[in-house]
Design a protein around this motif. Structure first.
Motif, mmCIF file in Angstrom:
data_model
loop_
_atom_site.group_PDB
_atom_site.id
_atom_site.type_symbol
_atom_site.label_atom_id
_atom_site.label_comp_id
_atom_site.label_asym_id
_atom_site.label_seq_id
_atom_site.Cartn_x
_atom_site.Cartn_y
_atom_site.Cartn_z
ATOM 1 N N GLY A 135 0.782 -1.240 0.000
ATOM 2 C CA GLY A 135 0.000 0.000 0.000
ATOM 3 C C GLY A 135 0.805 1.277 0.000
ATOM 4 N N ARG A 136 2.112 1.166 -0.172
ATOM 5 C CA ARG A 136 2.965 2.365 -0.122
ATOM 6 C C ARG A 136 3.383 2.841 -1.510
ATOM 7 N NH1 ARG A 136 7.725 0.342 3.375
ATOM 8 N NH2 ARG A 136 7.071 -1.659 2.481
ATOM 9 N N GLY A 137 2.822 2.250 -2.556
ATOM 10 C CA GLY A 137 3.236 2.601 -3.905
ATOM 11 C C GLY A 137 2.214 3.433 -4.651
ATOM 12 N N ALA A 138 2.696 4.299 -5.521
ATOM 13 C CA ALA A 138 1.847 5.107 -6.398
ATOM 14 C C ALA A 138 2.559 5.251 -7.733
ATOM 15 C CB ALA A 138 1.564 6.478 -5.789
ATOM 16 N N VAL A 139 1.782 5.458 -8.777
ATOM 17 C CA VAL A 139 2.322 5.552 -10.135
ATOM 18 C C VAL A 139 1.954 6.907 -10.734
ATOM 19 C CG1 VAL A 139 2.137 4.658 -12.492
ATOM 20 C CG2 VAL A 139 2.295 3.069 -10.562
ATOM 21 N N ALA A 140 2.944 7.577 -11.294
ATOM 22 C CA ALA A 140 2.728 8.821 -12.040
ATOM 23 C C ALA A 140 2.902 8.520 -13.515
ATOM 24 C CB ALA A 140 3.729 9.888 -11.598
ATOM 25 N N ARG A 141 1.797 8.560 -14.265
ATOM 26 C CA ARG A 141 1.878 8.361 -15.720
ATOM 27 C C ARG A 141 2.076 9.714 -16.391
ATOM 28 N NH1 ARG A 141 -3.095 4.121 -16.438
ATOM 29 N NH2 ARG A 141 -1.988 2.256 -15.713
ATOM 30 N N LEU A 142 3.291 9.929 -16.894
ATOM 31 C CA LEU A 142 3.663 11.215 -17.462
ATOM 32 C C LEU A 142 3.307 11.285 -18.945
ATOM 33 C CD1 LEU A 142 5.221 11.250 -14.788
ATOM 34 C CD2 LEU A 142 7.191 12.181 -16.038
ATOM 35 N N ALA A 143 2.772 12.438 -19.358
ATOM 36 C CA ALA A 143 2.568 12.719 -20.774
ATOM 37 C C ALA A 143 3.897 13.186 -21.368
ATOM 38 C CB ALA A 143 1.466 13.756 -20.938
ATOM 39 N N ASN A 144 3.862 13.899 -22.482
ATOM 40 C CA ASN A 144 5.075 14.379 -23.148
ATOM 41 C C ASN A 144 5.623 15.592 -22.390
ATOM 42 O OD1 ASN A 144 5.192 12.873 -26.005
ATOM 43 N ND2 ASN A 144 3.056 13.296 -25.490
ATOM 44 N N VAL A 145 6.701 15.375 -21.672
ATOM 45 C CA VAL A 145 7.283 16.419 -20.826
ATOM 46 C C VAL A 145 8.228 17.273 -21.673
ATOM 47 C CG1 VAL A 145 8.541 16.885 -18.704
ATOM 48 C CG2 VAL A 145 7.154 14.800 -18.905
ATOM 49 N N PHE A 146 8.146 18.590 -21.495
ATOM 50 C CA PHE A 146 9.007 19.462 -22.297
ATOM 51 C C PHE A 146 9.622 20.560 -21.449
ATOM 52 C CE2 PHE A 146 5.055 21.814 -22.203
ATOM 53 C CZ PHE A 146 5.417 23.156 -22.306
ATOM 54 N N ASP A 147 10.719 21.096 -21.948
ATOM 55 C CA ASP A 147 11.410 22.237 -21.355
ATOM 56 C C ASP A 147 12.366 22.759 -22.418
ATOM 57 O OD1 ASP A 147 11.827 23.883 -18.954
ATOM 58 O OD2 ASP A 147 13.850 23.078 -18.973
ATOM 59 N N TRP A 148 13.159 23.765 -22.094
ATOM 60 C CA TRP A 148 14.100 24.312 -23.066
ATOM 61 C C TRP A 148 15.511 24.352 -22.500
ATOM 62 C CZ3 TRP A 148 9.422 26.508 -21.767
ATOM 63 C CH2 TRP A 148 9.421 27.331 -20.640
ATOM 64 N N GLU A 149 15.756 23.620 -21.403
ATOM 65 C CA GLU A 149 17.122 23.548 -20.910
ATOM 66 C C GLU A 149 17.973 22.804 -21.939
ATOM 67 O OE1 GLU A 149 17.232 19.432 -18.290
ATOM 68 O OE2 GLU A 149 16.899 21.322 -17.238
ATOM 69 N N PRO A 150 19.298 23.049 -21.975
ATOM 70 C CA PRO A 150 20.154 22.389 -22.954
ATOM 71 C C PRO A 150 19.977 20.862 -22.925
ATOM 72 C CG PRO A 150 21.374 24.099 -21.823
ATOM 73 C CD PRO A 150 20.046 23.989 -21.124
ATOM 74 N N GLU A 151 19.810 20.281 -24.106
ATOM 75 C CA GLU A 151 19.691 18.839 -24.291
ATOM 76 C C GLU A 151 18.409 18.254 -23.700
ATOM 77 O OE1 GLU A 151 23.262 16.913 -22.982
ATOM 78 O OE2 GLU A 151 24.536 18.003 -24.392
ATOM 79 N N ALA A 152 17.417 19.084 -23.423
ATOM 80 C CA ALA A 152 16.122 18.547 -22.984
ATOM 81 C C ALA A 152 15.569 17.656 -24.090
ATOM 82 C CB ALA A 152 15.153 19.679 -22.666
ATOM 83 N N GLU A 158 13.144 20.079 -28.273
ATOM 84 C CA GLU A 158 14.127 20.368 -29.312
ATOM 85 C C GLU A 158 13.680 21.544 -30.170
ATOM 86 O OE1 GLU A 158 14.396 16.628 -31.275
ATOM 87 O OE2 GLU A 158 15.500 15.658 -29.633
ATOM 88 N N TRP A 159 12.392 21.640 -30.427
ATOM 89 C CA TRP A 159 11.816 22.751 -31.195
ATOM 90 C C TRP A 159 12.071 24.080 -30.473
ATOM 91 C CZ3 TRP A 159 5.928 22.365 -32.839
ATOM 92 C CH2 TRP A 159 5.566 23.490 -33.577
ATOM 93 N N LEU A 160 11.803 24.112 -29.173
ATOM 94 C CA LEU A 160 11.975 25.340 -28.399
ATOM 95 C C LEU A 160 13.446 25.732 -28.287
ATOM 96 C CD1 LEU A 160 9.408 24.613 -25.553
ATOM 97 C CD2 LEU A 160 9.095 26.137 -27.510
ATOM 98 N N ILE A 161 14.308 24.756 -28.109
ATOM 99 C CA ILE A 161 15.746 25.047 -28.021
ATOM 100 C C ILE A 161 16.247 25.627 -29.339
ATOM 101 C CG2 ILE A 161 18.022 23.970 -27.785
ATOM 102 C CD1 ILE A 161 16.661 21.946 -25.862
ATOM 103 N N GLU A 162 15.785 25.061 -30.456
ATOM 104 C CA GLU A 162 16.199 25.546 -31.771
ATOM 105 C C GLU A 162 15.685 26.963 -32.022
ATOM 106 O OE1 GLU A 162 18.050 25.087 -35.642
ATOM 107 O OE2 GLU A 162 18.331 24.304 -33.610
ATOM 108 N N ALA A 163 14.516 27.286 -31.462
ATOM 109 C CA ALA A 163 13.941 28.616 -31.658
ATOM 110 C C ALA A 163 14.807 29.711 -31.050
ATOM 111 C CB ALA A 163 12.542 28.667 -31.063
ATOM 112 N N ALA A 164 15.603 29.367 -30.041
ATOM 113 C CA ALA A 164 16.503 30.362 -29.443
ATOM 114 C C ALA A 164 17.702 30.636 -30.340
ATOM 115 C CB ALA A 164 16.972 29.873 -28.074
ATOM 116 N N ARG A 165 17.931 29.744 -31.298
ATOM 117 C CA ARG A 165 19.088 29.874 -32.184
ATOM 118 C C ARG A 165 18.751 30.534 -33.512
ATOM 119 N NH1 ARG A 165 21.658 27.514 -36.278
ATOM 120 N NH2 ARG A 165 19.902 26.114 -36.682
ATOM 121 N N THR A 166 17.535 30.266 -34.036
ATOM 122 C CA THR A 166 17.183 30.753 -35.355
ATOM 123 C C THR A 166 15.684 31.025 -35.456
ATOM 124 O OG1 THR A 166 17.181 30.229 -37.731
ATOM 125 C CG2 THR A 166 16.953 28.383 -36.207
ATOM 126 N N ARG A 167 15.316 31.934 -36.348
ATOM 127 C CA ARG A 167 13.899 32.216 -36.604
ATOM 128 C C ARG A 167 13.363 31.357 -37.756
ATOM 129 N NH1 ARG A 167 11.767 37.095 -34.453
ATOM 130 N NH2 ARG A 167 12.878 37.505 -32.509
#
Length: 273
Positions: A135-152, A158-167
Protein backbone atom coordinates in the motif's frame (compact mmCIF):
# COMPACT_ATOMS: atom_id res chain seq x y z
CA UNK A 1 6.33 19.03 4.01
CA UNK A 2 9.99 18.04 3.90
CA UNK A 3 11.78 14.85 4.80
CA UNK A 4 14.07 12.21 3.36
CA UNK A 5 13.85 11.55 -0.37
CA UNK A 6 15.69 9.10 -2.59
CA UNK A 7 15.78 9.82 -6.32
CA UNK A 8 16.67 7.02 -8.69
CA UNK A 9 17.62 8.50 -12.04
CA UNK A 10 18.63 11.87 -10.57
CA UNK A 11 20.90 12.64 -13.53
CA UNK A 12 18.02 12.35 -15.98
CA UNK A 13 15.66 14.99 -17.36
CA UNK A 14 12.97 14.78 -14.65
CA UNK A 15 15.16 13.53 -11.81
CA UNK A 16 17.63 16.39 -12.10
CA UNK A 17 14.95 19.11 -11.86
CA UNK A 18 13.19 17.21 -9.06
CA UNK A 19 16.42 17.04 -7.04
CA UNK A 20 16.97 20.78 -7.46
CA UNK A 21 13.44 21.57 -6.28
CA UNK A 22 13.46 19.20 -3.30
CA UNK A 23 16.86 20.47 -2.16
CA UNK A 24 15.67 24.08 -2.42
CA UNK A 25 12.63 23.22 -0.29
CA UNK A 26 14.80 21.70 2.45
CA UNK A 27 14.45 17.97 1.78
CA UNK A 28 17.32 15.64 2.64
CA UNK A 29 17.94 14.18 -0.83
CA UNK A 30 19.89 11.00 -1.53
CA UNK A 31 20.70 10.48 -5.22
CA UNK A 32 22.58 7.17 -5.62
CA UNK A 33 24.63 6.59 -8.74
CA UNK A 34 23.46 3.98 -11.22
CA UNK A 35 24.33 0.51 -9.94
CA UNK A 36 24.89 1.66 -6.34
CA UNK A 37 23.43 -1.22 -4.31
CA UNK A 38 24.17 0.44 -0.97
CA UNK A 39 20.77 2.09 -1.09
CA UNK A 40 19.13 -1.21 -0.11
CA UNK A 41 20.88 -1.09 3.26
CA UNK A 42 19.56 2.30 4.32
CA UNK A 43 16.30 4.08 4.98
CA UNK A 44 15.14 5.68 1.75
CA UNK A 45 12.21 7.85 2.83
CA UNK A 46 10.10 8.78 -0.18
CA UNK A 47 11.52 7.07 -3.27
CA UNK A 48 11.01 8.81 -6.61
CA UNK A 49 11.68 6.21 -9.28
CA UNK A 50 12.75 8.38 -12.24
CA UNK A 51 15.02 5.80 -13.88
CA UNK A 52 14.10 4.53 -17.33
CA UNK A 53 14.71 4.54 -21.06
CA UNK A 54 12.57 6.34 -23.61
CA UNK A 55 14.16 7.39 -26.89
CA UNK A 56 16.37 4.33 -27.41
CA UNK A 57 14.19 1.60 -25.87
CA UNK A 58 13.82 -0.24 -29.19
CA UNK A 59 17.58 -0.43 -29.66
CA UNK A 60 18.16 -1.52 -26.04
CA UNK A 61 15.23 -3.78 -25.12
CA UNK A 62 17.00 -5.69 -22.36
CA UNK A 63 18.31 -2.53 -20.72
CA UNK A 64 14.74 -1.21 -20.92
CA UNK A 65 13.39 -4.17 -18.98
CA UNK A 66 16.14 -3.85 -16.38
CA UNK A 67 15.51 -0.12 -15.93
CA UNK A 68 11.72 -0.41 -15.76
CA UNK A 69 11.32 -3.66 -13.83
CA UNK A 70 14.39 -5.22 -12.21
CA UNK A 71 15.39 -2.38 -9.89
CA UNK A 72 11.85 -1.58 -8.76
CA UNK A 73 11.38 -5.27 -7.91
CA UNK A 74 14.52 -5.13 -5.76
CA UNK A 75 13.23 -1.98 -4.07
CA UNK A 76 9.90 -3.58 -3.31
CA UNK A 77 11.69 -6.48 -1.67
CA UNK A 78 14.03 -4.24 0.33
CA UNK A 79 11.07 -2.40 1.83
CA UNK A 80 12.97 0.38 3.60
CA UNK A 81 10.94 3.28 2.25
CA UNK A 82 7.90 5.29 3.33
CA UNK A 83 6.48 5.66 -0.15
CA UNK A 84 7.49 4.62 -3.66
CA UNK A 85 6.43 6.85 -6.57
CA UNK A 86 7.09 5.14 -9.90
CA UNK A 87 7.28 7.23 -13.06
CA UNK A 88 5.45 5.64 -15.96
CA UNK A 89 3.93 7.05 -19.15
CA UNK A 90 0.58 7.90 -20.68
CA UNK A 91 1.83 6.23 -23.86
CA UNK A 92 0.51 3.05 -22.24
CA UNK A 93 -2.86 4.33 -23.49
CA UNK A 94 -1.73 4.61 -27.12
CA UNK A 95 -2.95 1.18 -28.20
CA UNK A 96 -6.35 1.60 -26.57
CA UNK A 97 -9.41 2.26 -28.74
CA UNK A 98 -11.16 4.87 -26.57
CA UNK A 99 -10.99 8.59 -27.33
CA UNK A 100 -10.56 9.50 -23.65
CA UNK A 101 -9.28 7.46 -20.71
CA UNK A 102 -8.79 7.86 -16.98
CA UNK A 103 -6.54 5.89 -14.65
CA UNK A 104 -9.09 3.10 -14.09
CA UNK A 105 -9.15 1.97 -17.73
CA UNK A 106 -7.78 -1.57 -18.33
CA UNK A 107 -4.66 -1.62 -20.50
CA UNK A 108 -4.39 -3.83 -23.60
CA UNK A 109 -1.10 -4.75 -25.33
CA UNK A 110 0.00 -6.96 -28.21
CA UNK A 111 2.91 -9.01 -26.82
CA UNK A 112 4.01 -9.99 -30.36
CA UNK A 113 4.79 -6.35 -31.25
CA UNK A 114 8.49 -5.68 -30.52
CA UNK A 115 7.74 -1.99 -29.99
CA UNK A 116 5.59 -2.91 -26.98
CA UNK A 117 8.66 -3.79 -24.89
CA UNK A 118 8.51 -0.26 -23.49
CA UNK A 119 4.79 -0.44 -22.68
CA UNK A 120 4.87 -3.93 -21.22
CA UNK A 121 7.92 -3.25 -19.05
CA UNK A 122 6.40 -0.03 -17.72
CA UNK A 123 3.13 -1.87 -17.03
CA UNK A 124 4.99 -4.54 -15.07
CA UNK A 125 6.84 -1.85 -13.11
CA UNK A 126 3.46 -0.32 -12.31
CA UNK A 127 2.10 -3.69 -11.22
CA UNK A 128 4.98 -4.28 -8.80
CA UNK A 129 4.64 -0.75 -7.40
CA UNK A 130 0.91 -1.05 -6.86
CA UNK A 131 0.65 -4.64 -5.63
CA UNK A 132 3.96 -5.53 -3.92
CA UNK A 133 4.63 -2.51 -1.72
CA UNK A 134 2.03 -3.04 1.03
CA UNK A 135 0.00 0.00 0.00
CA UNK A 136 2.97 2.36 -0.12
CA UNK A 137 3.24 2.60 -3.91
CA UNK A 138 1.85 5.11 -6.40
CA UNK A 139 2.32 5.55 -10.13
CA UNK A 140 2.73 8.82 -12.04
CA UNK A 141 1.88 8.36 -15.72
CA UNK A 142 3.66 11.21 -17.46
CA UNK A 143 2.57 12.72 -20.77
CA UNK A 144 5.07 14.38 -23.15
CA UNK A 145 7.28 16.42 -20.83
CA UNK A 146 9.01 19.46 -22.30
CA UNK A 147 11.41 22.24 -21.35
CA UNK A 148 14.10 24.31 -23.07
CA UNK A 149 17.12 23.55 -20.91
CA UNK A 150 20.15 22.39 -22.95
CA UNK A 151 19.69 18.84 -24.29
CA UNK A 152 16.12 18.55 -22.98
CA UNK A 153 14.68 15.51 -24.80
CA UNK A 154 11.54 15.29 -26.88
CA UNK A 155 10.18 16.88 -30.04
CA UNK A 156 8.77 20.05 -28.48
CA UNK A 157 11.85 20.58 -26.28
CA UNK A 158 14.13 20.37 -29.31
CA UNK A 159 11.82 22.75 -31.19
CA UNK A 160 11.97 25.34 -28.40
CA UNK A 161 15.75 25.05 -28.02
CA UNK A 162 16.20 25.55 -31.77
CA UNK A 163 13.94 28.62 -31.66
CA UNK A 164 16.50 30.36 -29.44
CA UNK A 165 19.09 29.87 -32.18
CA UNK A 166 17.18 30.75 -35.36
CA UNK A 167 13.90 32.22 -36.60
CA UNK A 168 13.81 29.70 -39.51
CA UNK A 169 12.59 26.35 -38.22
CA UNK A 170 12.36 23.18 -40.32
CA UNK A 171 10.72 20.38 -38.36
CA UNK A 172 10.77 16.68 -39.20
CA UNK A 173 7.12 16.11 -38.38
CA UNK A 174 3.60 16.95 -39.53
CA UNK A 175 1.39 19.83 -38.42
CA UNK A 176 -1.45 17.36 -37.87
CA UNK A 177 0.25 15.24 -35.19
CA UNK A 178 -1.25 15.94 -31.78
CA UNK A 179 0.17 15.18 -28.34
CA UNK A 180 -0.54 15.89 -24.70
CA UNK A 181 2.22 18.15 -23.35
CA UNK A 182 3.12 19.10 -19.79
CA UNK A 183 5.96 21.38 -18.71
CA UNK A 184 8.75 19.93 -16.59
CA UNK A 185 8.07 22.26 -13.65
CA UNK A 186 4.45 21.06 -13.49
CA UNK A 187 5.68 17.45 -13.46
CA UNK A 188 7.96 18.21 -10.52
CA UNK A 189 5.10 19.94 -8.69
CA UNK A 190 2.90 16.90 -9.33
CA UNK A 191 5.47 14.43 -7.96
CA UNK A 192 5.95 16.47 -4.80
CA UNK A 193 2.18 16.78 -4.36
CA UNK A 194 1.87 12.99 -4.70
CA UNK A 195 4.38 12.57 -1.89
CA UNK A 196 2.73 15.11 0.39
CA UNK A 197 -0.89 13.88 0.25
CA UNK A 198 0.24 11.03 -0.11
CA UNK A 199 -1.30 9.71 -3.32
CA UNK A 200 -2.08 6.08 -4.03
CA UNK A 201 -2.89 4.22 -7.21
CA UNK A 202 -2.25 5.82 -10.60
CA UNK A 203 -2.21 9.55 -11.37
CA UNK A 204 -2.13 10.89 -14.93
CA UNK A 205 0.49 13.66 -14.86
CA UNK A 206 -0.60 15.37 -18.04
CA UNK A 207 -2.10 18.51 -19.50
CA UNK A 208 -5.39 16.75 -20.13
CA UNK A 209 -5.75 17.90 -23.74
CA UNK A 210 -4.22 17.14 -27.14
CA UNK A 211 -2.48 19.95 -29.00
CA UNK A 212 -1.51 19.66 -32.67
CA UNK A 213 1.89 20.75 -33.97
CA UNK A 214 0.12 23.19 -36.27
CA UNK A 215 -1.52 24.94 -33.32
CA UNK A 216 1.88 25.47 -31.71
CA UNK A 217 3.40 26.53 -35.03
CA UNK A 218 0.79 29.30 -35.27
CA UNK A 219 2.15 30.78 -32.04
CA UNK A 220 5.63 30.87 -33.59
CA UNK A 221 4.29 32.48 -36.76
CA UNK A 222 2.48 35.16 -34.77
CA UNK A 223 5.68 35.86 -32.82
CA UNK A 224 7.83 36.28 -35.95
CA UNK A 225 9.27 32.83 -36.56
CA UNK A 226 8.92 30.83 -39.78
CA UNK A 227 8.01 27.16 -39.32
CA UNK A 228 7.88 24.44 -41.98
CA UNK A 229 7.16 20.72 -41.65
CA UNK A 230 8.75 17.92 -43.66
CA UNK A 231 5.65 15.70 -43.57
CA UNK A 232 1.92 16.10 -44.08
CA UNK A 233 0.47 12.97 -42.49
CA UNK A 234 -2.67 12.85 -40.33
CA UNK A 235 -2.41 9.86 -38.00
CA UNK A 236 -5.21 8.97 -35.61
CA UNK A 237 -4.70 10.91 -32.37
CA UNK A 238 -3.84 9.02 -29.19
CA UNK A 239 -6.48 8.79 -26.46
CA UNK A 240 -6.83 11.88 -24.31
CA UNK A 241 -5.72 11.18 -20.73
CA UNK A 242 -7.94 12.64 -18.04
CA UNK A 243 -6.12 14.65 -15.35
CA UNK A 244 -8.91 15.07 -12.77
CA UNK A 245 -6.92 13.11 -10.15
CA UNK A 246 -3.92 15.39 -10.67
CA UNK A 247 -6.05 18.51 -10.25
CA UNK A 248 -7.56 17.00 -7.10
CA UNK A 249 -4.02 16.96 -5.68
CA UNK A 250 -3.88 20.72 -6.18
CA UNK A 251 -1.84 20.76 -9.40
CA UNK A 252 -3.32 22.40 -12.49
CA UNK A 253 -0.78 22.23 -15.34
CA UNK A 254 -0.31 25.34 -17.43
CA UNK A 255 -1.68 24.88 -20.98
CA UNK A 256 1.15 24.18 -23.39
CA UNK A 257 0.25 27.08 -25.66
CA UNK A 258 0.42 29.52 -22.75
CA UNK A 259 3.87 28.24 -21.77
CA UNK A 260 5.17 28.41 -25.35
CA UNK A 261 3.74 31.91 -25.85
CA UNK A 262 5.51 33.19 -22.71
CA UNK A 263 8.75 31.50 -23.76
CA UNK A 264 8.68 33.15 -27.19
CA UNK A 265 7.93 36.54 -25.63
CA UNK A 266 10.98 36.07 -23.40
CA UNK A 267 13.17 35.22 -26.39
CA UNK A 268 12.02 38.36 -28.21
CA UNK A 269 12.66 40.55 -25.17
CA UNK A 270 16.19 39.18 -24.79
CA UNK A 271 16.92 39.73 -28.48
CA UNK A 272 15.93 43.40 -28.10
CA UNK A 273 17.93 43.96 -24.91
Amino acid sequence: MTGLATILGATGFVGRRLQQKLTAEGWDVFAPAKGDKTLFGRDMGVVFYCAGLTADFDRRPFDTVEAHVTLVAELAQAGRYEQLIYLSSTRLYDSQAAASLDETAPLLFDPTDPRRTYDLSKALGENITLTRTEGRGAVARLANVFDWEPEAPGFLSEWLIEAARTRELQLDSSPHIARDYIHLDDVVAALIAMSEKPASGVVNVCGGELTANGEIANLFLQAGWHVSFSRDVSPAPPPRADNARLRALGVTPAPVKDVVRRYLEGLKERSLA
